[in-house]
Design an enzyme around this catalytic site. Sequence first.
Site, PDB file in Angstrom:
ATOM      1  N   HIS A 166      44.593 -96.976  11.322  1.00 56.38           N
ATOM      2  CA  HIS A 166      45.390 -98.203  11.489  1.00 56.38           C
ATOM      3  C   HIS A 166      45.951 -98.718  10.168  1.00 56.38           C
ATOM      4  O   HIS A 166      46.703 -99.702  10.158  1.00 56.38           O
ATOM      5  CB  HIS A 166      44.556 -99.307  12.151  1.00 56.38           C
ATOM      6  CG  HIS A 166      44.103 -98.979  13.539  1.00 56.38           C
ATOM      7  ND1 HIS A 166      44.966 -98.562  14.529  1.00 56.38           N
ATOM      8  CD2 HIS A 166      42.857 -98.986  14.109  1.00 56.38           C
ATOM      9  CE1 HIS A 166      44.283 -98.332  15.651  1.00 56.38           C
ATOM     10  NE2 HIS A 166      43.008 -98.574  15.411  1.00 56.38           N
ATOM     11  N   HIS A 203      42.732 -95.734  20.420  1.00 59.93           N
ATOM     12  CA  HIS A 203      43.749 -96.655  19.897  1.00 59.93           C
ATOM     13  C   HIS A 203      44.856 -95.845  19.224  1.00 59.93           C
ATOM     14  O   HIS A 203      44.566 -94.876  18.512  1.00 59.93           O
ATOM     15  CB  HIS A 203      43.123 -97.607  18.876  1.00 59.93           C
ATOM     16  CG  HIS A 203      41.988 -98.417  19.419  1.00 59.93           C
ATOM     17  ND1 HIS A 203      40.670 -98.006  19.322  1.00 59.93           N
ATOM     18  CD2 HIS A 203      41.988 -99.588  20.088  1.00 59.93           C
ATOM     19  CE1 HIS A 203      39.897 -98.917  19.900  1.00 59.93           C
ATOM     20  NE2 HIS A 203      40.667 -99.881  20.380  1.00 59.93           N
TER      21      HIS A 203
HETATM   22 ZN   LIG Z   1      39.807 -96.559  18.071  1.00 55.31          ZN
END
Ligand SMILES: [Zn+2]
Length: 351
Positions: A166, A203
Amino acid sequence: MKLFFSSQQMAHQPKQYMINGRITDPLENPARAQALIKALTELGLSEGATGDAGLNPILAVHADHYVEFLRTAYDRFMQLPNHGPEVLPNVSAYQGAGQDYAARPKPRPVGVLGQAGWYINGLSCAMTESTYLSAYASAQTAISAADALLRGEKAAFALCRPPGHHAYADRAAGFCYFNNAAIIAQHLRQQHERVAIIDFDTHHGDGTQAIFYTRDDVFFGSTHTDPSNYYPHYSGYADETGAGKGLGANLNLPLAEGSGDDAFIEANRRLVAAVADHGATALVISAGWDAHHQDPLSKLAVTTQAYGEIGALWGAVGLPTVIVQEGGYSLSAVSEAAPSFMTTYQANRAR
Ligand SMILES: [Zn+2]
Protein backbone atom coordinates in the site's frame (compact mmCIF):
# COMPACT_ATOMS: atom_id res chain seq x y z
CA MET A 1 14.68 -22.30 -0.56
CA LYS A 2 16.01 -19.49 1.61
CA LEU A 3 13.85 -17.50 4.02
CA PHE A 4 15.02 -13.91 4.54
CA PHE A 5 14.18 -12.02 7.69
CA SER A 6 15.65 -9.37 9.99
CA SER A 7 14.90 -9.26 13.71
CA GLN A 8 15.00 -5.44 13.50
CA GLN A 9 11.59 -5.73 11.84
CA MET A 10 10.05 -6.81 15.17
CA ALA A 11 10.77 -3.48 16.91
CA HIS A 12 7.87 -1.72 15.13
CA GLN A 13 4.95 -2.27 17.52
CA PRO A 14 2.48 0.61 17.36
CA LYS A 15 -0.34 0.64 19.89
CA GLN A 16 -2.97 2.51 17.89
CA TYR A 17 -4.99 1.68 14.79
CA MET A 18 -8.34 3.19 13.92
CA ILE A 19 -10.93 1.04 12.21
CA ASN A 20 -14.60 1.94 11.78
CA GLY A 21 -14.25 4.91 14.13
CA ARG A 22 -12.60 3.03 16.96
CA ILE A 23 -8.98 3.13 18.09
CA THR A 24 -7.79 -0.42 18.70
CA ASP A 25 -4.68 -2.61 18.71
CA PRO A 26 -3.03 -2.87 15.29
CA LEU A 27 -3.75 -6.11 13.45
CA GLU A 28 -0.30 -5.92 11.90
CA ASN A 29 1.97 -7.09 14.72
CA PRO A 30 5.16 -9.12 15.36
CA ALA A 31 3.22 -12.28 16.27
CA ARG A 32 2.36 -12.64 12.58
CA ALA A 33 6.03 -12.81 11.64
CA GLN A 34 6.73 -15.31 14.44
CA ALA A 35 3.92 -17.56 13.23
CA LEU A 36 5.25 -17.42 9.66
CA ILE A 37 8.85 -18.12 10.68
CA LYS A 38 7.68 -21.18 12.58
CA ALA A 39 5.48 -22.47 9.76
CA LEU A 40 8.05 -21.90 7.02
CA THR A 41 11.01 -23.22 8.99
CA GLU A 42 9.06 -26.43 9.67
CA LEU A 43 8.67 -26.75 5.90
CA GLY A 44 12.43 -26.78 5.53
CA LEU A 45 13.15 -23.23 4.37
CA SER A 46 16.58 -22.24 5.65
CA GLU A 47 17.62 -18.82 6.90
CA GLY A 48 19.23 -16.51 4.35
CA ALA A 49 21.67 -13.76 5.34
CA THR A 50 19.93 -10.38 5.33
CA GLY A 51 22.42 -7.62 4.58
CA ASP A 52 22.28 -3.83 4.31
CA ALA A 53 22.36 -2.44 0.77
CA GLY A 54 21.87 1.12 2.00
CA LEU A 55 19.27 3.65 0.89
CA ASN A 56 19.96 3.70 -2.84
CA PRO A 57 17.62 0.81 -3.81
CA ILE A 58 14.88 2.44 -1.68
CA LEU A 59 15.44 5.88 -3.23
CA ALA A 60 15.13 4.32 -6.69
CA VAL A 61 11.41 3.98 -5.91
CA HIS A 62 10.59 6.43 -3.08
CA ALA A 63 10.83 10.25 -3.07
CA ASP A 64 13.82 11.46 -1.06
CA HIS A 65 11.69 14.00 0.87
CA TYR A 66 9.31 11.21 1.91
CA VAL A 67 12.17 9.02 3.15
CA GLU A 68 13.51 12.00 5.10
CA PHE A 69 10.07 12.52 6.66
CA LEU A 70 9.91 8.87 7.80
CA ARG A 71 13.43 9.11 9.22
CA THR A 72 12.77 12.26 11.26
CA ALA A 73 9.01 12.26 11.96
CA TYR A 74 9.02 10.58 15.37
CA ASP A 75 11.62 12.85 16.97
CA ARG A 76 9.93 15.94 15.52
CA PHE A 77 6.47 14.80 16.63
CA MET A 78 7.74 14.30 20.18
CA GLN A 79 8.55 18.05 20.29
CA LEU A 80 4.86 18.95 19.92
CA PRO A 81 3.02 20.18 23.02
CA ASN A 82 0.78 17.51 24.59
CA HIS A 83 1.88 14.99 21.98
CA GLY A 84 0.61 11.43 21.98
CA PRO A 85 2.77 8.31 22.05
CA GLU A 86 3.01 7.86 18.27
CA VAL A 87 3.00 9.89 15.07
CA LEU A 88 -0.51 10.07 13.61
CA PRO A 89 -1.94 12.71 11.26
CA ASN A 90 -4.55 15.24 12.42
CA VAL A 91 -5.40 16.24 8.87
CA SER A 92 -5.30 14.80 5.39
CA ALA A 93 -4.22 16.69 2.30
CA TYR A 94 -6.77 17.29 -0.45
CA GLN A 95 -4.19 17.09 -3.21
CA GLY A 96 -3.97 13.58 -4.53
CA ALA A 97 -2.10 12.05 -7.41
CA GLY A 98 -3.32 12.68 -10.95
CA GLN A 99 -4.60 10.13 -13.43
CA ASP A 100 -1.03 8.96 -13.99
CA TYR A 101 -0.44 8.49 -10.22
CA ALA A 102 2.82 10.47 -10.49
CA ALA A 103 4.43 11.18 -7.13
CA ARG A 104 3.56 14.56 -5.65
CA PRO A 105 6.09 17.32 -4.95
CA LYS A 106 7.49 18.10 -1.54
CA PRO A 107 4.64 19.68 0.47
CA ARG A 108 4.68 23.38 1.44
CA PRO A 109 4.18 22.89 5.20
CA VAL A 110 7.45 22.63 7.10
CA GLY A 111 5.75 21.52 10.34
CA VAL A 112 5.45 17.85 11.23
CA LEU A 113 1.62 17.96 11.51
CA GLY A 114 1.10 19.28 7.99
CA GLN A 115 3.70 16.90 6.66
CA ALA A 116 2.12 13.93 8.47
CA GLY A 117 -1.17 14.72 6.72
CA TRP A 118 0.67 14.79 3.38
CA TYR A 119 2.74 11.66 3.81
CA ILE A 120 0.50 9.35 5.89
CA ASN A 121 -2.87 8.41 4.41
CA GLY A 122 -4.77 7.49 7.55
CA LEU A 123 -4.78 6.03 11.03
CA SER A 124 -3.39 2.61 10.17
CA CYS A 125 0.20 3.86 9.98
CA ALA A 126 1.10 5.00 13.49
CA MET A 127 4.84 5.60 13.77
CA THR A 128 6.85 4.69 16.84
CA GLU A 129 10.48 5.41 17.65
CA SER A 130 11.36 2.14 15.85
CA THR A 131 9.13 2.38 12.79
CA TYR A 132 11.66 3.87 10.39
CA LEU A 133 14.33 1.29 11.24
CA SER A 134 11.87 -1.61 11.06
CA ALA A 135 10.52 -0.44 7.69
CA TYR A 136 14.12 0.00 6.52
CA ALA A 137 14.94 -3.54 7.71
CA SER A 138 11.82 -4.85 5.95
CA ALA A 139 13.03 -3.30 2.68
CA GLN A 140 16.53 -4.70 3.24
CA THR A 141 15.03 -8.16 3.81
CA ALA A 142 13.38 -7.97 0.38
CA ILE A 143 16.54 -6.59 -1.24
CA SER A 144 18.64 -9.43 0.19
CA ALA A 145 16.18 -11.95 -1.25
CA ALA A 146 16.37 -10.21 -4.64
CA ASP A 147 20.17 -10.19 -4.44
CA ALA A 148 20.05 -13.98 -3.96
CA LEU A 149 18.18 -14.16 -7.30
CA LEU A 150 20.74 -11.91 -8.94
CA ARG A 151 23.39 -14.38 -7.75
CA GLY A 152 21.55 -17.26 -9.40
CA GLU A 153 19.09 -18.60 -6.81
CA LYS A 154 15.81 -19.61 -8.43
CA ALA A 155 13.46 -18.47 -5.67
CA ALA A 156 13.49 -16.87 -2.22
CA PHE A 157 10.95 -15.90 0.43
CA ALA A 158 11.23 -12.40 1.97
CA LEU A 159 9.41 -12.32 5.28
CA CYS A 160 8.78 -8.58 5.32
CA ARG A 161 7.07 -6.66 8.11
CA PRO A 162 5.86 -4.02 8.15
CA PRO A 163 4.41 -4.98 4.76
CA GLY A 164 4.72 -2.80 1.66
CA HIS A 165 2.13 -2.98 -1.12
CA HIS A 166 0.00 0.00 0.00
CA ALA A 167 3.01 2.34 0.21
CA TYR A 168 3.24 4.86 -2.64
CA ALA A 169 6.40 6.60 -3.82
CA ASP A 170 5.61 9.37 -1.34
CA ARG A 171 2.98 8.04 1.04
CA ALA A 172 2.57 5.55 3.88
CA ALA A 173 -0.75 3.70 3.89
CA GLY A 174 -2.44 0.55 5.15
CA PHE A 175 0.28 -0.59 7.62
CA CYS A 176 2.92 0.01 4.88
CA TYR A 177 5.82 2.51 4.78
CA PHE A 178 8.28 1.28 2.13
CA ASN A 179 6.99 -0.69 -0.87
CA ASN A 180 9.18 -3.79 -0.62
CA ALA A 181 7.83 -5.45 -3.78
CA ALA A 182 8.30 -2.30 -5.87
CA ILE A 183 11.81 -1.72 -4.51
CA ILE A 184 12.94 -5.19 -5.54
CA ALA A 185 11.16 -5.18 -8.89
CA GLN A 186 13.20 -2.07 -9.66
CA HIS A 187 16.32 -3.73 -8.19
CA LEU A 188 15.83 -6.79 -10.40
CA ARG A 189 15.69 -4.55 -13.47
CA GLN A 190 19.51 -4.38 -13.37
CA GLN A 191 19.53 -7.95 -14.79
CA HIS A 192 16.04 -8.25 -16.25
CA GLU A 193 14.57 -6.09 -19.02
CA ARG A 194 11.08 -7.03 -17.94
CA VAL A 195 9.84 -7.84 -14.45
CA ALA A 196 6.34 -8.75 -13.27
CA ILE A 197 4.75 -8.20 -9.88
CA ILE A 198 1.61 -10.13 -9.05
CA ASP A 199 -0.39 -9.60 -5.88
CA PHE A 200 -2.99 -11.97 -4.41
CA ASP A 201 -3.39 -10.21 -1.07
CA THR A 202 -7.09 -9.55 -0.50
CA HIS A 203 -6.46 -5.80 -0.63
CA HIS A 204 -5.49 -4.15 -3.91
CA GLY A 205 -1.77 -3.31 -4.07
CA ASP A 206 -2.52 0.34 -4.78
CA GLY A 207 0.95 1.65 -3.94
CA THR A 208 2.63 -0.84 -6.26
CA GLN A 209 0.19 -0.05 -9.05
CA ALA A 210 0.81 3.69 -8.69
CA ILE A 211 4.61 3.34 -8.75
CA PHE A 212 4.64 1.51 -12.09
CA TYR A 213 1.44 2.85 -13.66
CA THR A 214 3.11 4.63 -16.57
CA ARG A 215 5.79 2.00 -17.22
CA ASP A 216 5.75 -1.05 -19.45
CA ASP A 217 8.95 -2.66 -18.16
CA VAL A 218 7.31 -3.67 -14.86
CA PHE A 219 3.93 -5.39 -15.17
CA PHE A 220 1.55 -5.25 -12.20
CA GLY A 221 -1.33 -7.69 -11.85
CA SER A 222 -3.57 -8.06 -8.82
CA THR A 223 -6.58 -10.00 -7.67
CA HIS A 224 -8.34 -8.67 -4.59
CA THR A 225 -11.69 -7.87 -3.04
CA ASP A 226 -13.79 -5.39 -5.06
CA PRO A 227 -12.68 -1.99 -3.70
CA SER A 228 -16.06 -0.30 -4.20
CA ASN A 229 -16.81 -1.16 -0.56
CA TYR A 230 -13.41 -2.25 0.74
CA TYR A 231 -9.90 -0.91 1.41
CA PRO A 232 -8.11 0.75 -0.41
CA HIS A 233 -11.42 2.11 -1.81
CA TYR A 234 -9.96 4.46 -4.43
CA SER A 235 -8.08 2.07 -6.70
CA GLY A 236 -8.12 -1.54 -7.76
CA TYR A 237 -10.90 -1.25 -10.33
CA ALA A 238 -10.86 -3.31 -13.50
CA ASP A 239 -10.70 -0.25 -15.78
CA GLU A 240 -7.30 0.80 -14.40
CA THR A 241 -5.07 -0.63 -17.11
CA GLY A 242 -2.05 1.70 -17.02
CA ALA A 243 -1.30 5.04 -18.65
CA GLY A 244 1.06 6.32 -21.33
CA LYS A 245 3.76 3.78 -22.04
CA GLY A 246 2.31 1.64 -19.25
CA LEU A 247 -1.05 1.19 -20.94
CA GLY A 248 -1.81 -2.53 -20.86
CA ALA A 249 0.84 -3.33 -18.25
CA ASN A 250 -1.59 -3.11 -15.32
CA LEU A 251 -4.29 -5.71 -14.69
CA ASN A 252 -6.83 -5.66 -11.88
CA LEU A 253 -9.11 -8.63 -11.25
CA PRO A 254 -11.45 -7.56 -8.42
CA LEU A 255 -13.50 -10.31 -6.79
CA ALA A 256 -17.04 -9.76 -5.51
CA GLU A 257 -17.58 -10.07 -1.77
CA GLY A 258 -18.28 -13.67 -0.86
CA SER A 259 -16.24 -15.11 -3.72
CA GLY A 260 -14.70 -18.49 -2.96
CA ASP A 261 -11.94 -20.79 -4.13
CA ASP A 262 -13.02 -21.13 -7.77
CA ALA A 263 -12.98 -17.38 -8.47
CA PHE A 264 -9.71 -16.89 -6.57
CA ILE A 265 -7.94 -19.72 -8.41
CA GLU A 266 -9.30 -18.63 -11.80
CA ALA A 267 -8.06 -15.07 -11.21
CA ASN A 268 -4.60 -16.42 -10.38
CA ARG A 269 -4.72 -18.46 -13.59
CA ARG A 270 -5.41 -15.30 -15.56
CA LEU A 271 -2.52 -13.55 -13.81
CA VAL A 272 -0.18 -16.42 -14.75
CA ALA A 273 -1.19 -15.97 -18.41
CA ALA A 274 -0.72 -12.20 -18.20
CA VAL A 275 2.82 -12.61 -16.82
CA ALA A 276 3.67 -14.84 -19.78
CA ASP A 277 2.16 -12.34 -22.23
CA HIS A 278 4.24 -9.54 -20.75
CA GLY A 279 7.46 -11.45 -21.32
CA ALA A 280 8.85 -10.90 -17.83
CA THR A 281 11.99 -12.86 -16.98
CA ALA A 282 11.72 -12.33 -13.22
CA LEU A 283 8.73 -12.36 -10.91
CA VAL A 284 7.84 -10.76 -7.58
CA ILE A 285 4.85 -12.24 -5.78
CA SER A 286 3.14 -10.01 -3.21
CA ALA A 287 1.78 -12.77 -1.01
CA GLY A 288 -0.96 -11.93 1.47
CA TRP A 289 -3.01 -14.57 3.24
CA ASP A 290 -5.92 -12.33 4.18
CA ALA A 291 -8.38 -13.61 1.57
CA HIS A 292 -8.62 -16.67 3.86
CA HIS A 293 -12.12 -17.08 5.26
CA GLN A 294 -10.77 -17.04 8.83
CA ASP A 295 -9.00 -13.70 8.44
CA PRO A 296 -10.58 -10.91 10.52
CA LEU A 297 -10.50 -8.53 7.51
CA SER A 298 -11.61 -11.02 4.85
CA LYS A 299 -14.81 -10.67 2.85
CA LEU A 300 -13.94 -13.66 0.68
CA ALA A 301 -14.38 -17.37 1.35
CA VAL A 302 -10.98 -18.68 0.29
CA THR A 303 -9.79 -21.88 1.96
CA THR A 304 -6.36 -23.20 2.89
CA GLN A 305 -6.62 -25.68 0.03
CA ALA A 306 -6.96 -22.88 -2.54
CA TYR A 307 -3.60 -21.48 -1.46
CA GLY A 308 -2.18 -24.90 -2.27
CA GLU A 309 -3.79 -24.74 -5.72
CA ILE A 310 -2.35 -21.33 -6.54
CA GLY A 311 1.04 -22.36 -5.11
CA ALA A 312 1.13 -25.06 -7.80
CA LEU A 313 0.20 -22.52 -10.49
CA TRP A 314 2.92 -20.06 -9.51
CA GLY A 315 5.53 -22.75 -8.97
CA ALA A 316 4.97 -24.03 -12.50
CA VAL A 317 5.73 -20.57 -13.94
CA GLY A 318 9.37 -21.32 -13.26
CA LEU A 319 10.72 -17.74 -13.40
CA PRO A 320 13.29 -16.50 -10.88
CA THR A 321 10.94 -15.37 -8.13
CA VAL A 322 10.91 -13.53 -4.83
CA ILE A 323 7.85 -14.17 -2.69
CA VAL A 324 7.29 -11.08 -0.55
CA GLN A 325 5.15 -11.24 2.57
CA GLU A 326 2.27 -8.73 2.62
CA GLY A 327 -0.94 -9.14 4.71
CA GLY A 328 -2.64 -11.92 6.66
CA TYR A 329 -3.93 -11.26 10.16
CA SER A 330 -5.28 -14.51 11.56
CA LEU A 331 -2.35 -16.36 13.13
CA SER A 332 -4.01 -19.73 12.55
CA ALA A 333 -4.89 -18.89 8.93
CA VAL A 334 -1.40 -17.65 8.01
CA SER A 335 0.07 -20.72 9.71
CA GLU A 336 -1.97 -22.89 7.34
CA ALA A 337 -2.17 -20.83 4.15
CA ALA A 338 1.52 -19.95 3.78
CA PRO A 339 2.78 -23.55 4.14
CA SER A 340 -0.03 -24.81 1.91
CA PHE A 341 1.13 -22.39 -0.81
CA MET A 342 4.84 -23.05 -0.31
CA THR A 343 4.50 -26.84 -0.32
CA THR A 344 2.91 -26.98 -3.76
CA TYR A 345 4.99 -24.02 -4.99
CA GLN A 346 8.20 -25.92 -4.27
CA ALA A 347 6.90 -29.25 -5.54
CA ASN A 348 5.89 -27.78 -8.91
CA ARG A 349 8.96 -25.62 -9.21
CA ALA A 350 11.20 -28.68 -8.88
CA ARG A 351 9.70 -30.36 -11.94
ZN1 LIG B 1 -4.20 -7.19 2.80
